[in-house]
Write a protein that holds these residues in place. Sequence first.
Motif: not given
Lengths: 375, 375
Positions: A18, A272, A274, A332
Motif C-alpha cells: 500500500t 488500497k 493502510r 487495510v
Amino acid sequence: MSFPPAAQPGDPVAAIDTPALVVDLDAMERNLVRMADWTRQQGVRLRPHAKMHKCAEIARRQIAAGAVGVCVQKLDEAQALADAGIGDLYISNEVIAPAKLARLAILAQRVRLAVAVDSLEGVRGLASALRGRSVAVDVFVEVEVGGERCGVPPQEAARLARAVHEHHGDGLRLAGLQAYHGRAQHLRSVAERQAAIRQTVARAAQARDALLDAGLRCPLVTGGGTGSFEIESTSGVYGEIQPGSYLFMDRDYADNDPSPGRPVFEAALFVKARVISRRPGQAVIDAGHKSHALDSGPPRVLGRDLDYVSGGDEHGILRSRNEALLPALGDVVWLQPGHCDPTVNLHDELIVVRGGLDHGLVEAVWPVTARGALR
Amino acid sequence: MSFPPAAQPGDPVAAIDTPALVVDLDAMERNLVRMADWTRQQGVRLRPHAKMHKCAEIARRQIAAGAVGVCVQKLDEAQALADAGIGDLYISNEVIAPAKLARLAILAQRVRLAVAVDSLEGVRGLASALRGRSVAVDVFVEVEVGGERCGVPPQEAARLARAVHEHHGDGLRLAGLQAYHGRAQHLRSVAERQAAIRQTVARAAQARDALLDAGLRCPLVTGGGTGSFEIESTSGVYGEIQPGSYLFMDRDYADNDPSPGRPVFEAALFVKARVISRRPGQAVIDAGHKSHALDSGPPRVLGRDLDYVSGGDEHGILRSRNEALLPALGDVVWLQPGHCDPTVNLHDELIVVRGGLDHGLVEAVWPVTARGALR
C-alpha cells in the motif's frame, strides 16, 4: 524505476503493498461489455476516452469489444498508445505549436489519426505540417456547446470547416464536429443534465446544419461523456460518444442521480491503503493526494461510514466519533477515488484483481502506458 | 517511456515544448545557498525534505552545500534516492506493514537510515524486521505538536522512547523526536504562525523533558518546514530543520507574510504553457491539473494580471475583462504552481534553465528520480 510494483501476478489481494491502485477486473469487464452492448443497440459508435485509463491493454480490450478506436487529449498519449499497438487515435483537443504539429504529422504516417481544431491558425498550422508528406489526418471542428472552454460558436463552424476542406490537398479530411460539454457531466440531477445537454445537442445541430447549408459534408458529430452519453446517443445528432470513466466509475460520477434506461456501471477502481497511525477518533492512512486526486472531492471509504479529511500529499485522515467504526493500526482500507483520470495518472501500474477485493488474486499488473504523457 | 522530454540540454527556452516543468537554476542556487548559510549561522542542522523535489541531483547539491542528508516520506523514495547514491536518508513518517519493514531493513544495510514511530506496534515491528541483521536504524519518536495527524501526545513520548531504547540490541538507536506541524506552515500572518509554532515548540520541549526525566537521551529534535523554520531554528529546542519548498517556492508559500530576519527565497519552479484556444475574454492553455497541482489553490500567472480558472485535467482557463491583458493564440504563459510537491510528482523530468526564462538556455534535464515513489 528502482522501486518495485505493489504486487506480482498470482499474489493474493492481501499481499498487495500500500498504497496501490487496484482494478476489480470482474467489475471492469461488466462495465466494458455493458457500454459496448448499449452503443451497439443504439446504433452509435463508441470511441472511449483513453485519457482516463492511459493503458494500452485496456484500449486493446475496448477495441476488441467493438470500440472504433480511442480518444486521447495529448499527442504524447497518442504516441505512447501507438507505440503499444493502438492503431486508431483521435486527439480530441487543439494542437497549436509548430514543433508538436510536426510530430503529429510523423505519427500520422503509421496510425489513423484525428485531431480537433477551433481556429484558422490551427487549420493552417496543421496544413503546413502535413504538406508534402502524403498522409491524411481526420479533422473535427470543435464547437463550443456549453463548456465554455475550447471550440467556436456554432455560427462560426462552417467558416472553419471550409478552411479544413480547402486544405484537403494537404491531407486534411473534414471529419465532422467535436461537441463535448465537460462540466455538464457532473450535474447531479437528471433534469439539470438533460437541460444542459439539450442545449449542447441544439448547438451541435446548429453547427452541423450550418456546414450542410454551406455545401460541406458533416460525416460525424462526436462527443458525450460518462455523465450524459445516453442523451447525446439518442439525440439523432451524435454519431459517436467518447465516455472514459464508465469503465472504472469514480465517486463523483457515482454521486450523479442515474437517468432512466441508462446502463448501470460499477465501481472498479480502488486505492488500497493502510492505517499507519491511530489515536482516539482518528486513523491516519498511508494514502494522500499523491495517491488519489482530490480535485473532484474526497474518496469514498468502502464499507465504513467515516469522514475523509485530507492529510496532505502522503496521508489521509479518517475520523469518526464512533470509535468502533474506525479501523485499527495496520488495517487495510479501500478507497473509491473522487476522480479516476488524475488518480490513474499518479500511478505507474494498475494491479488487476480477479475474484473480488476480499479473496481475489492478482491476475495481471498493467503498466499505465501513457502516465505522465502531458504534451 | 515512448514520448520525448520537453527539451534537450543546449536548447533555448523558446524551444521547450509545453507543458513542461522548468527550474530557474540561478534562482534555485541562490535559495540553496541562502538556506545553507542561514542554518550554519544559526547552528542548526539542515535536512531538506526531498519529498518536494524527489530528485537525486538536487539532493546531491543540497548535501554538497552542507545538508546532513535528506528527509523522505516513503520507503520507495528512500530506495530510489539510495540507488542514485544518496547515503543518509530519514523516512520522517511511520512504516507499519511487515513486508515494508523487511524492505526497510534490507535498505538499512547499505545507507544510513532513520524512521519515525508513533506506536508500540511500530517499534516492535521494526525490531522484528531488524533482528539478527546486524544493522542499525535511527528512530525518532513522533510527537503530535499541533498538526493533528501522526504522533503521540508529549506525555506519551517517554514510554515510546523507552520501548525504542529497550530494542537497542535489535538495532534500534533512539535518535530523538520528530516534531513537525504541517498546517501551521501555511498560516498567512506572522503572528498566527508564531502563535502556532510556539505551541509546537512547547510540546516538543515537553516531550524532550519527559525523555530526560525518564533517564533517556534525546539527541535531537527535528522538524520545521519552509513556512516556519526560523521559529523552530531559534527556539533552543530544535537541532535540525526539514524544509523542502524553500528551494522552489510555490505560490502558496509566497502568499505568507514574511517574518522579519528570515532569508528571502525566490520563485524557481514554473510550468511553461501555451495558449491553444482563444476567444474574447478568455485564453485556454495546454496545462491543467495533470500539469500542476491545485490542492493549494491556482497557480499565479507570471507578469499578467489574469484570473486562472481550472479547465480540468488538461486545460487551464485564463480570463480577463481587459482583452489587452490576454495572451494571443500560440503565446507562451508561465505559471508559478500553487504547491511544489505534488506538481513535481506529476513530471518525469525537470527542465533546468540557466540565464532566466526570457533568454536562457537549457543547461540540463534532471530526472525526477522518485516520481511516483508512493509506497
